[in-house]
Structures are given as C-alpha cells and as structure tokens.
Design an enzyme around this catalytic site. Structure first.
Site, PDB file in Angstrom:
ATOM      1  N   LYS A 285       0.050   7.295  -8.891  1.00 12.50           N
ATOM      2  CA  LYS A 285       1.336   6.628  -8.615  1.00 12.50           C
ATOM      3  C   LYS A 285       1.723   5.696  -9.763  1.00 12.50           C
ATOM      4  O   LYS A 285       2.841   5.724 -10.267  1.00 12.50           O
ATOM      5  CB  LYS A 285       1.261   5.806  -7.303  1.00 12.50           C
ATOM      6  CG  LYS A 285       0.872   6.612  -6.084  1.00 12.50           C
ATOM      7  CD  LYS A 285       0.842   5.767  -4.830  1.00 12.50           C
ATOM      8  CE  LYS A 285      -0.255   4.708  -4.814  1.00 12.50           C
ATOM      9  NZ  LYS A 285      -1.638   5.245  -4.823  1.00 12.50           N
TER      10      LYS A 285
ATOM     11  N   ARG B 178       3.510   0.862   2.908  1.00 12.82           N
ATOM     12  CA  ARG B 178       2.173   1.398   3.163  1.00 12.82           C
ATOM     13  C   ARG B 178       1.877   1.499   4.657  1.00 12.82           C
ATOM     14  O   ARG B 178       0.794   1.937   5.034  1.00 12.82           O
ATOM     15  CB  ARG B 178       1.150   0.464   2.549  1.00 12.82           C
ATOM     16  CG  ARG B 178       0.490   1.002   1.289  1.00 12.82           C
ATOM     17  CD  ARG B 178      -0.463  -0.063   0.805  1.00 12.82           C
ATOM     18  NE  ARG B 178      -1.504   0.444  -0.002  1.00 12.82           N
ATOM     19  CZ  ARG B 178      -1.468   0.469  -1.332  1.00 12.82           C
ATOM     20  NH1 ARG B 178      -0.408   0.058  -1.970  1.00 12.82           N
ATOM     21  NH2 ARG B 178      -2.495   0.909  -2.001  1.00 12.82           N
TER      22      ARG B 178
ATOM     23  N   ARG C 101     -10.959   4.409 -14.512  1.00 15.58           N
ATOM     24  CA  ARG C 101      -9.689   3.794 -14.913  1.00 15.58           C
ATOM     25  C   ARG C 101      -9.873   2.427 -15.576  1.00 15.58           C
ATOM     26  O   ARG C 101     -10.712   1.635 -15.208  1.00 15.58           O
ATOM     27  CB  ARG C 101      -8.840   3.619 -13.655  1.00 15.58           C
ATOM     28  CG  ARG C 101      -7.651   2.695 -13.849  1.00 15.58           C
ATOM     29  CD  ARG C 101      -6.757   2.633 -12.674  1.00 15.58           C
ATOM     30  NE  ARG C 101      -7.415   2.359 -11.428  1.00 15.58           N
ATOM     31  CZ  ARG C 101      -6.831   2.516 -10.256  1.00 15.58           C
ATOM     32  NH1 ARG C 101      -5.597   2.968 -10.191  1.00 15.58           N
ATOM     33  NH2 ARG C 101      -7.477   2.245  -9.148  1.00 15.58           N
TER      34      ARG C 101
ATOM     35  N   ARG D 232     -10.437  -2.930 -12.690  1.00 13.94           N
ATOM     36  CA  ARG D 232     -10.107  -3.620 -11.446  1.00 13.94           C
ATOM     37  C   ARG D 232     -11.335  -3.917 -10.598  1.00 13.94           C
ATOM     38  O   ARG D 232     -12.222  -3.083 -10.501  1.00 13.94           O
ATOM     39  CB  ARG D 232      -9.124  -2.761 -10.638  1.00 13.94           C
ATOM     40  CG  ARG D 232      -7.697  -2.987 -11.058  1.00 13.94           C
ATOM     41  CD  ARG D 232      -6.738  -1.994 -10.477  1.00 13.94           C
ATOM     42  NE  ARG D 232      -6.888  -1.729  -9.051  1.00 13.94           N
ATOM     43  CZ  ARG D 232      -6.062  -0.960  -8.371  1.00 13.94           C
ATOM     44  NH1 ARG D 232      -5.025  -0.401  -8.984  1.00 13.94           N
ATOM     45  NH2 ARG D 232      -6.251  -0.739  -7.090  1.00 13.94           N
TER      46      ARG D 232
ATOM     47  N   ARG E  17     -10.400   1.710   0.998  1.00 14.49           N
ATOM     48  CA  ARG E  17      -9.005   1.996   0.585  1.00 14.49           C
ATOM     49  C   ARG E  17      -8.577   3.382   1.081  1.00 14.49           C
ATOM     50  O   ARG E  17      -7.437   3.578   1.508  1.00 14.49           O
ATOM     51  CB  ARG E  17      -8.863   1.866  -0.931  1.00 14.49           C
ATOM     52  CG  ARG E  17      -8.858   0.400  -1.367  1.00 14.49           C
ATOM     53  CD  ARG E  17      -9.162   0.212  -2.839  1.00 14.49           C
ATOM     54  NE  ARG E  17      -8.241   0.899  -3.712  1.00 14.49           N
ATOM     55  CZ  ARG E  17      -8.505   1.153  -5.004  1.00 14.49           C
ATOM     56  NH1 ARG E  17      -9.641   0.744  -5.536  1.00 14.49           N
ATOM     57  NH2 ARG E  17      -7.621   1.780  -5.734  1.00 14.49           N
TER      58      ARG E  17
HETATM   59  P1  AP5 Z   1      -3.296   5.636 -11.225  1.00 15.71           P
HETATM   60  O1  AP5 Z   1      -1.949   6.036 -11.715  1.00 15.71           O
HETATM   61  O2  AP5 Z   1      -3.786   4.273 -11.602  1.00 15.71           O
HETATM   62  O3  AP5 Z   1      -3.389   5.866  -9.645  1.00 15.71           O
HETATM   63  P2  AP5 Z   1      -2.681   5.112  -8.438  1.00 15.71           P
HETATM   64  O4  AP5 Z   1      -2.192   6.160  -7.476  1.00 15.71           O
HETATM   65  O5  AP5 Z   1      -1.683   4.118  -8.949  1.00 15.71           O
HETATM   66  O6  AP5 Z   1      -3.965   4.439  -7.799  1.00 15.71           O
HETATM   67  P3  AP5 Z   1      -4.264   2.955  -7.318  1.00 15.71           P
HETATM   68  O7  AP5 Z   1      -5.742   2.900  -7.154  1.00 15.71           O
HETATM   69  O8  AP5 Z   1      -3.621   1.935  -8.192  1.00 15.71           O
HETATM   70  O9  AP5 Z   1      -3.566   2.965  -5.936  1.00 15.71           O
HETATM   71  P4  AP5 Z   1      -3.864   2.082  -4.770  1.00 15.71           P
HETATM   72  O10 AP5 Z   1      -2.774   2.501  -3.871  1.00 15.71           O
HETATM   73  O11 AP5 Z   1      -5.242   2.186  -4.209  1.00 15.71           O
HETATM   74  O12 AP5 Z   1      -3.815   0.573  -5.378  1.00 15.71           O
HETATM   75  P5  AP5 Z   1      -2.685  -0.547  -5.430  1.00 15.71           P
HETATM   76  O13 AP5 Z   1      -2.811  -1.219  -6.735  1.00 15.71           O
HETATM   77  O14 AP5 Z   1      -1.356  -0.028  -5.002  1.00 15.71           O
HETATM   78  O15 AP5 Z   1      -4.343   6.736 -11.698  1.00 15.71           O
HETATM   79  C1  AP5 Z   1      -5.731   6.553 -11.523  1.00 15.71           C
HETATM   80  C2  AP5 Z   1      -6.471   7.018 -12.795  1.00 15.71           C
HETATM   81  O16 AP5 Z   1      -6.368   8.434 -12.897  1.00 15.71           O
HETATM   82  C3  AP5 Z   1      -5.881   6.436 -14.094  1.00 15.71           C
HETATM   83  O17 AP5 Z   1      -6.933   6.099 -14.967  1.00 15.71           O
HETATM   84  C4  AP5 Z   1      -5.030   7.584 -14.682  1.00 15.71           C
HETATM   85  O18 AP5 Z   1      -5.044   7.572 -16.100  1.00 15.71           O
HETATM   86  C5  AP5 Z   1      -5.730   8.818 -14.116  1.00 15.71           C
HETATM   87  N1  AP5 Z   1      -4.778   9.874 -13.784  1.00 15.71           N
HETATM   88  C6  AP5 Z   1      -3.556   9.715 -13.177  1.00 15.71           C
HETATM   89  N2  AP5 Z   1      -2.962  10.912 -13.003  1.00 15.71           N
HETATM   90  C7  AP5 Z   1      -3.838  11.858 -13.475  1.00 15.71           C
HETATM   91  C8  AP5 Z   1      -3.787  13.285 -13.580  1.00 15.71           C
HETATM   92  N3  AP5 Z   1      -2.719  14.000 -13.151  1.00 15.71           N
HETATM   93  N4  AP5 Z   1      -4.861  13.919 -14.131  1.00 15.71           N
HETATM   94  C9  AP5 Z   1      -5.944  13.208 -14.567  1.00 15.71           C
HETATM   95  N5  AP5 Z   1      -6.026  11.850 -14.525  1.00 15.71           N
HETATM   96  C10 AP5 Z   1      -4.993  11.184 -13.968  1.00 15.71           C
HETATM   97  O19 AP5 Z   1      -3.170  -1.539  -4.262  1.00 15.71           O
HETATM   98  C11 AP5 Z   1      -4.353  -2.301  -4.380  1.00 15.71           C
HETATM   99  C12 AP5 Z   1      -4.560  -3.140  -3.119  1.00 15.71           C
HETATM  100  O20 AP5 Z   1      -3.451  -4.066  -2.945  1.00 15.71           O
HETATM  101  C13 AP5 Z   1      -4.605  -2.371  -1.794  1.00 15.71           C
HETATM  102  O21 AP5 Z   1      -5.895  -1.859  -1.543  1.00 15.71           O
HETATM  103  C14 AP5 Z   1      -4.187  -3.460  -0.798  1.00 15.71           C
HETATM  104  O22 AP5 Z   1      -5.256  -4.326  -0.536  1.00 15.71           O
HETATM  105  C15 AP5 Z   1      -3.128  -4.225  -1.565  1.00 15.71           C
HETATM  106  N6  AP5 Z   1      -1.762  -3.721  -1.351  1.00 15.71           N
HETATM  107  C16 AP5 Z   1      -0.924  -3.196  -2.313  1.00 15.71           C
HETATM  108  N7  AP5 Z   1       0.257  -2.857  -1.773  1.00 15.71           N
HETATM  109  C17 AP5 Z   1       0.174  -3.166  -0.460  1.00 15.71           C
HETATM  110  C18 AP5 Z   1       1.087  -3.007   0.633  1.00 15.71           C
HETATM  111  N8  AP5 Z   1       2.308  -2.473   0.474  1.00 15.71           N
HETATM  112  N9  AP5 Z   1       0.667  -3.412   1.856  1.00 15.71           N
HETATM  113  C19 AP5 Z   1      -0.552  -3.966   2.049  1.00 15.71           C
HETATM  114  N10 AP5 Z   1      -1.462  -4.131   1.061  1.00 15.71           N
HETATM  115  C20 AP5 Z   1      -1.094  -3.723  -0.183  1.00 15.71           C
END
Ligand code: AP5
Length: 219
Positions: free
Chosen positions: A13, A88, A127, A161, A172
């Site tokens: 994402k 979410r 990552r 992270r 997660r």
């Molecule tokens: P990346 O693009 O970083 O993946 P992502 O989907 O953004 O994954 P996240 O782990 O950031 O998502 P998340 O939803 O768990 O965390 P968030 O920060 O939102 O890609 C991952 C890796 O793979 C990278 O190294 C990339 O280079 C590689 N890659 C990407 N695409 C690829 C491909 N096609 N092929 C090969 N490699 C690839 O949330 C963190 C925390 O915040 C949550 O756990 C929660 O506690 C809190 N939080 C955030 N938003 C909310 C909300 N709305 N409500 C409640 N709590 C929330």
C-alpha cells in the site's frame, strides 16, 4: 480524485500510494506514518498509542476518525488524496463516508492489493526506509541504486520499523483479517472496489493501478 488503498500488512500500500500520489499530484495520507510521527515526537497522543502500535493492534476508531477528519480539512487535500491505512474498520469507513458527504465529496475508487500470506512476512521483515525522506526500500525486492544511499535524497541513514517483527506481524494479520477485511464486501456493495494482483513486481502493480484508474477497468 479520492482513493483508498486496502490490503494486508506488507501488501504494498505504502509503496504504491507514494508512486501514485506523485503521478496524480495528490496527497498521500498514511495513517501508519502519521501515528509513528506522533510516537517519534513523543507527543501526548503518541504516548497514548505507542503500546497499541507495538502490539500490532488497532488504535481506537474515535482517535483515528478525528485524526483523518482534521487532516482532510487541510488545503493540500482540496484536489484529492490517497488514503493508505484508513479506513481499517467498518466504523471508520462509515465515518469517512459521512465526512466526505458533508463536504460534497465522494470516494472515487477503493483498490485492494491482493497478496498471498506466505510472501507478506518476507516483505515486512526485509523492509526499511530512509530516515530523512521516508522513501521505502526492501533488502531483496527494492534495493537502493547505490549501496546504502537513498535514491531520492542521498541520505545514508535508514530505519526499520519497531512493529516489523514476527510476533507483532502475527497480531497485525489478525487485526487485518478480523477487522479490516470486512471492508471488502462493504465497498463491493458500493461498486467502488477494484483489485490488483499485488504478487507482480512493484512496477507492474503500479501500471495495473494506473490502468484501472484511467480506464475504470473492473476485476
Ligand atoms: P509496503 O508498501 O511498505 O507495504 P504496506 O502495505 O504499506 O505495509 P504496512 O506494513 O506498512 O501496512 P500496515 O497496514 O501493517 O501498516 P501501517 O503503517 O498502515 O511494502 C512492504 C515491503 O514490500 C516494502 O519493503 C516494499 O519495498 C516491498 N514490496 C512492496 N510491493 C512489492 C511487490 N509488488 N513485490 C515485491 N516487494 C514489494 O499501520 C501500522 C500500525 O498503525 C497498525 O498496526 C495500527 O496499530 C496503526 N494504525 C494505522 N492506521 C490505523 C487505522 N486506520 N486504525 C487503527 N490503527 C491504525
């Protein structure tokens, strides 16, 4: 254009939202980045949510809805935004619908990035991001062009992270499948949901997303 990207942790994402935001010249709103910035700045808000994030659980709907509600009021959102990490829960999605409706806006597209569970862990644990500009990289799948130097800003400082460890990732995934996956039928019913194959290489996923936005292609 107002977009939401949906998908499990590590689906891509953030990677795709960053590229799409540049291409469409609209703002990327990553709730994960916003929350981590609060924790890093040691604000009262950040201290209140730190343990929840580190446990891989979801921050409460009330806090998240207020955070996004205030953010989309800012002038840089006027020409559109990409939401990465919000909504979410169904409660957050309903609140988003109400916020947009009150401003005479709507969601143009919700794009689901589909990735098999087995590859998500490898993506997450490999990552890292630039400590200065936030550009995202991966040990195997997206390396910097020059070893140890950020492609975008030339920084040599990188961070991993706190919540990218096996134990937290399990929590997660549980939060995603239990609380966030119900958004798929929610948006399917509204006919705004489309899906891309997130197993493809990064540039191909990006191309598919652009095609989908340009041509309104269905899944
Ligand atoms: P990346 O693009 O970083 O993946 P992502 O989907 O953004 O994954 P996240 O782990 O950031 O998502 P998340 O939803 O768990 O965390 P968030 O920060 O939102 O890609 C991952 C890796 O793979 C990278 O190294 C990339 O280079 C590689 N890659 C990407 N695409 C690829 C491909 N096609 N092929 C090969 N490699 C690839 O949330 C963190 C925390 O915040 C949550 O756990 C929660 O506690 C809190 N939080 C955030 N938003 C909310 C909300 N709305 N409500 C409640 N709590 C929330």
């Amino acid at each position: 254009m107002n977009l939401v990207l949906l998908g499990p942790p590590g689906a891509g994402k953030g990677t795709q939202a960053q590229a799409l935001a540049e291409r469409l010249n609209i703002v990327r709103l990553s709730t994960g980045d916003m929350l981590r910035a609060e924790v890093a700045a040691d604000t009262e808000f950040g201290r209140g949510i730190k343990a929840t994030i580190e446990a891989g659980e979801l921050v409460s709907d009330d806090l998240m809805i207020r955070l996004i509600g205030e953010r989309i009021e800012k002038p840089d959102c006027a020409s559109g935004f990409i939401l990465d990490g919000f909504p979410r829960t169904v409660g957050q999605a309903e609140a988003l619908d109400a916020m947009l409706e009150a401003r005479g806006l709507k969601l143009d597209r919700v794009i689901e990035i589909k990735v098999d569970d087995e590859v998500l862990l490898a993506r997450i644990t490999g990552r890292y991001t630039c400590a200065d500009c936030g550009a995202g990289y991966h040990d195997r799948f997206k390396r910097t062009k020059a070893d140890g130097v950020c492609d975008l800003c030339g920084s040599k400082r990188f961070v991993r992270r706190e919540d990218d460890n096996r134990k937290t990732v399990k929590a997660r995934f549980k939060a995603y499948y239990g609380q966030t996956a119900p958004l798929l039928p929610y948006y399917r019913r509204r006919n705004v949901l489309r899906s891309v194959d997130g197993m493809a290489p990064i540039c191909e996923v990006g191309r598919d997303m652009v095609k989908l936005l340009e041509w309104g292609q269905t899944d």
